[in-house]
Design a protein around this motif. Structure first.
Motif, PDB file in Angstrom:
ATOM      1  N   LEU A 120     -68.220  92.579  24.308  1.00 55.87           N
ATOM      2  CA  LEU A 120     -66.742  92.310  23.981  1.00 55.87           C
ATOM      3  C   LEU A 120     -66.461  91.547  25.080  1.00 55.87           C
ATOM      4  O   LEU A 120     -65.454  90.673  24.953  1.00 55.87           O
ATOM      5  CB  LEU A 120     -66.107  93.816  24.564  1.00 55.87           C
ATOM      6  CG  LEU A 120     -64.584  93.749  24.449  1.00 55.87           C
ATOM      7  CD1 LEU A 120     -63.967  93.388  23.025  1.00 55.87           C
ATOM      8  CD2 LEU A 120     -63.850  95.033  24.934  1.00 55.87           C
ATOM      9  N   SER A 121     -66.942  91.418  26.437  1.00 55.66           N
ATOM     10  CA  SER A 121     -66.731  90.386  27.449  1.00 55.66           C
ATOM     11  C   SER A 121     -66.906  88.960  26.904  1.00 55.66           C
ATOM     12  O   SER A 121     -66.408  88.256  27.025  1.00 55.66           O
ATOM     13  CB  SER A 121     -67.711  90.507  28.520  1.00 55.66           C
ATOM     14  OG  SER A 121     -67.429  89.549  29.379  1.00 55.66           O
ATOM     15  N   GLU A 169     -49.825  88.129  26.516  1.00 57.40           N
ATOM     16  CA  GLU A 169     -50.383  86.664  26.644  1.00 57.40           C
ATOM     17  C   GLU A 169     -51.399  86.595  25.302  1.00 57.40           C
ATOM     18  O   GLU A 169     -52.439  87.200  25.318  1.00 57.40           O
ATOM     19  CB  GLU A 169     -51.181  86.548  28.034  1.00 57.40           C
ATOM     20  CG  GLU A 169     -50.419  86.321  28.911  1.00 57.40           C
ATOM     21  CD  GLU A 169     -51.150  86.053  30.530  1.00 57.40           C
ATOM     22  OE1 GLU A 169     -52.348  86.031  30.256  1.00 57.40           O
ATOM     23  OE2 GLU A 169     -50.398  85.844  31.500  1.00 57.40           O
ATOM     24  N   GLN A 170     -50.963  85.690  24.343  1.00 57.92           N
ATOM     25  CA  GLN A 170     -51.908  85.650  23.234  1.00 57.92           C
ATOM     26  C   GLN A 170     -52.791  84.405  23.433  1.00 57.92           C
ATOM     27  O   GLN A 170     -52.393  83.442  22.653  1.00 57.92           O
ATOM     28  CB  GLN A 170     -51.011  85.511  22.081  1.00 57.92           C
ATOM     29  CG  GLN A 170     -50.504  86.897  21.637  1.00 57.92           C
ATOM     30  CD  GLN A 170     -49.427  86.965  20.791  1.00 57.92           C
ATOM     31  OE1 GLN A 170     -48.449  86.209  20.736  1.00 57.92           O
ATOM     32  NE2 GLN A 170     -49.464  87.955  19.694  1.00 57.92           N
ATOM     33  N   LYS A 171     -53.970  84.459  24.237  1.00 62.18           N
ATOM     34  CA  LYS A 171     -54.683  83.355  24.411  1.00 62.18           C
ATOM     35  C   LYS A 171     -55.785  83.321  24.071  1.00 62.18           C
ATOM     36  O   LYS A 171     -56.706  82.467  24.019  1.00 62.18           O
ATOM     37  CB  LYS A 171     -54.378  83.200  25.942  1.00 62.18           C
ATOM     38  CG  LYS A 171     -53.166  82.529  26.644  1.00 62.18           C
ATOM     39  CD  LYS A 171     -53.173  82.366  28.037  1.00 62.18           C
ATOM     40  CE  LYS A 171     -51.711  82.119  28.514  1.00 62.18           C
ATOM     41  NZ  LYS A 171     -51.884  81.776  29.968  1.00 62.18           N
ATOM     42  N   GLN A 172     -56.613  84.738  23.833  1.00 60.49           N
ATOM     43  CA  GLN A 172     -57.906  84.652  23.632  1.00 60.49           C
ATOM     44  C   GLN A 172     -58.100  85.389  22.142  1.00 60.49           C
ATOM     45  O   GLN A 172     -57.250  86.084  21.819  1.00 60.49           O
ATOM     46  CB  GLN A 172     -58.669  85.626  24.368  1.00 60.49           C
ATOM     47  CG  GLN A 172     -58.341  85.265  25.978  1.00 60.49           C
ATOM     48  CD  GLN A 172     -59.163  84.096  26.431  1.00 60.49           C
ATOM     49  OE1 GLN A 172     -58.512  83.093  26.987  1.00 60.49           O
ATOM     50  NE2 GLN A 172     -60.329  83.621  25.828  1.00 60.49           N
ATOM     51  N   ILE A 173     -59.194  85.169  21.500  1.00 57.54           N
ATOM     52  CA  ILE A 173     -59.749  85.743  20.386  1.00 57.54           C
ATOM     53  C   ILE A 173     -60.059  87.318  20.787  1.00 57.54           C
ATOM     54  O   ILE A 173     -60.706  87.656  21.739  1.00 57.54           O
ATOM     55  CB  ILE A 173     -60.985  85.235  19.786  1.00 57.54           C
ATOM     56  CG1 ILE A 173     -61.398  85.812  18.337  1.00 57.54           C
ATOM     57  CG2 ILE A 173     -62.250  85.073  20.614  1.00 57.54           C
ATOM     58  CD1 ILE A 173     -62.417  85.232  17.703  1.00 57.54           C
ATOM     59  N   ILE A 174     -59.184  88.208  19.827  1.00 52.05           N
ATOM     60  CA  ILE A 174     -59.493  89.589  19.962  1.00 52.05           C
ATOM     61  C   ILE A 174     -59.863  90.370  19.006  1.00 52.05           C
ATOM     62  O   ILE A 174     -59.815  89.624  17.798  1.00 52.05           O
ATOM     63  CB  ILE A 174     -58.354  90.317  20.662  1.00 52.05           C
ATOM     64  CG1 ILE A 174     -57.202  90.253  19.528  1.00 52.05           C
ATOM     65  CG2 ILE A 174     -57.837  89.669  21.980  1.00 52.05           C
ATOM     66  CD1 ILE A 174     -56.063  91.141  20.035  1.00 52.05           C
ATOM     67  N   HIS A 175     -60.794  91.307  19.059  1.00 50.66           N
ATOM     68  CA  HIS A 175     -61.410  92.006  17.799  1.00 50.66           C
ATOM     69  C   HIS A 175     -59.959  92.977  17.152  1.00 50.66           C
ATOM     70  O   HIS A 175     -60.292  92.979  15.953  1.00 50.66           O
ATOM     71  CB  HIS A 175     -62.469  92.606  18.125  1.00 50.66           C
ATOM     72  CG  HIS A 175     -63.273  93.679  17.136  1.00 50.66           C
ATOM     73  ND1 HIS A 175     -62.633  94.916  16.581  1.00 50.66           N
ATOM     74  CD2 HIS A 175     -64.161  93.349  16.211  1.00 50.66           C
ATOM     75  CE1 HIS A 175     -63.455  95.299  15.729  1.00 50.66           C
ATOM     76  NE2 HIS A 175     -64.263  94.418  15.407  1.00 50.66           N
ATOM     77  N   GLY A 176     -59.520  93.487  18.071  1.00 50.56           N
ATOM     78  CA  GLY A 176     -58.329  94.387  17.714  1.00 50.56           C
ATOM     79  C   GLY A 176     -58.695  95.873  17.254  1.00 50.56           C
ATOM     80  O   GLY A 176     -57.719  96.619  17.106  1.00 50.56           O
ATOM     81  N   ASP A 177     -59.819  96.137  17.180  1.00 49.49           N
ATOM     82  CA  ASP A 177     -60.280  97.543  16.998  1.00 49.49           C
ATOM     83  C   ASP A 177     -61.917  97.929  17.388  1.00 49.49           C
ATOM     84  O   ASP A 177     -62.699  98.122  16.490  1.00 49.49           O
ATOM     85  CB  ASP A 177     -60.179  98.058  15.623  1.00 49.49           C
ATOM     86  CG  ASP A 177     -59.984  99.402  15.119  1.00 49.49           C
ATOM     87  OD1 ASP A 177     -59.642 100.383  16.250  1.00 49.49           O
ATOM     88  OD2 ASP A 177     -60.378  99.688  14.014  1.00 49.49           O
ATOM     89  N   PHE A 178     -61.914  97.358  18.552  1.00 48.62           N
ATOM     90  CA  PHE A 178     -63.420  97.514  19.188  1.00 48.62           C
ATOM     91  C   PHE A 178     -63.896  98.901  19.486  1.00 48.62           C
ATOM     92  O   PHE A 178     -63.388  99.327  20.621  1.00 48.62           O
ATOM     93  CB  PHE A 178     -63.677  96.529  20.296  1.00 48.62           C
ATOM     94  CG  PHE A 178     -65.008  96.265  20.669  1.00 48.62           C
ATOM     95  CD1 PHE A 178     -65.622  95.145  20.332  1.00 48.62           C
ATOM     96  CD2 PHE A 178     -65.517  96.927  21.825  1.00 48.62           C
ATOM     97  CE1 PHE A 178     -66.810  94.940  20.828  1.00 48.62           C
ATOM     98  CE2 PHE A 178     -66.721  96.907  22.225  1.00 48.62           C
ATOM     99  CZ  PHE A 178     -67.396  95.830  21.979  1.00 48.62           C
TER     100      PHE A 178
END
Length: 293
Positions: A120-121, A169-178
């Protein structure tokens, strides 16, 4: 049932899929999962296996974007399946074909929790500038993660109170359901699947949602290991983490009221404990935690 990949109108496909379509190999089909949004089947040839995801439910995601996102992440060495193609089947349903990368993790220990946190990191360390001009979507936080929350006065009140405090803050790519069901294991190699919610978002929320699910469905001990390993790369202040855990808990309650999350024998007690122990949630009263109350 015939070989489904030959009946698909492939919009995009790579060389491996093109070669597979030209071969005479018989593909055997094995259903893997009937999820809330799609059907997933395993296709096996004489020497390889693949996964075909079919969006035959109400969900209509942008599968073209998922294909492109997986391609970019795979090329960057991230722990994702290799996408082979996407298209439309004879029923008009979107499909996505990827490599088969094992089965969901059944058991976890200290080593595995550390490795999962590091995955995740590594996702959160990826910069948008590294994505080969792929335009990541950016959604309104409440509309996307809390659809229909305005129909729940208690949750809506808490949510509107917490979001300004969180300073999204919407700055990084996220998975959303990890979570563990979305991480496959094969020969000590891990692969993150289901990128339906991939977007530009707040890594603190992405992490908090994962942490919450570990606390609810695995154990506090495993959650602590995950937290320690992740925070060593991405420090988050305790107050910040508390507010994002509160937001994650509100989302779980909202999903629970519609039957959208699993519930084990002790899950509700764990949720109640998280509410009472969270300084941002303990001040609120929630009328019910699931659809059965």
């Amino acid at each position: 049932m015939g070989t489904p990949i030959r009946t698909v109108k492939w919009v995009e496909k790579n060389e491996e899929l093109a070669e597979l379509l030209n071969r005479d190999d018989h593909l055997t089909l094995h259903p893997i999962d009937q999820g809330f949004e799609a059907e997933v089947v395993k296709l096996s040839s004489s020497d390889k296996s693949f996964v075909l995801k079919i969006w035959n439910k109400r969900s209509k995601p942008d599968v073209s974007f998922q294909y492109q996102l997986l391609h970019v992440l795979f090329e960057r060495g991230l722990a994702v399946s290799k996408p082979l193609g996407w298209g439309i089947n004879p029923n008009g349903e979107q499909v996505l074909l990827t490599t088969f990368d094992g089965l969901p993790i059944a058991e976890v220990d200290e080593k595995k929790m550390t490795e999962i946190a590091n995955i995740l990191s590594s996702i959160h360390q990826l910069q948008e500038s590294e994505l080969s001009n792929l335009q990541l979507p950016k959604y309104d936080f409440i509309d996307y993660f809390f659809p229909g929350v305005s129909e729940h006065a208690d949750l809506n009140e808490a949510l509107l109170s917490l979001v300004p405090t969180a300073k999204i803050e919407q700055k990084q790519i996220i998975h959303g359901d990890f979570h563990l069901r979305n991480i496959l294991a094969e020969n000590d190699r891990y692969t993150v699947i289901d990128w339906t919610n991939g977007q530009l978002g707040d890594l603190r929320y992405d992490f908090a949602w994962s942490l919450l699910l570990l606390k609810l469905y695995v154990s506090d001990w495993h959650a602590d290991l995950f937290q320690s390993a992740y925070l060593s790369d991405h420090p988050i202040l305790p107050k910040e983490l508390a507010v994002f855990e509160a937001l994650a808990c509100l989302r779980w309650i909202l999903l629970s009221r519609s039957g959208g999350v699993p519930r084990e024998s002790n899950t509700l007690e764990r949720v109640k404990g998280l509410i009472s122990g969270n300084p941002f949630l303990s001040q609120f009263h929630f009328s019910k935690l699931n659809q059965e109350e």
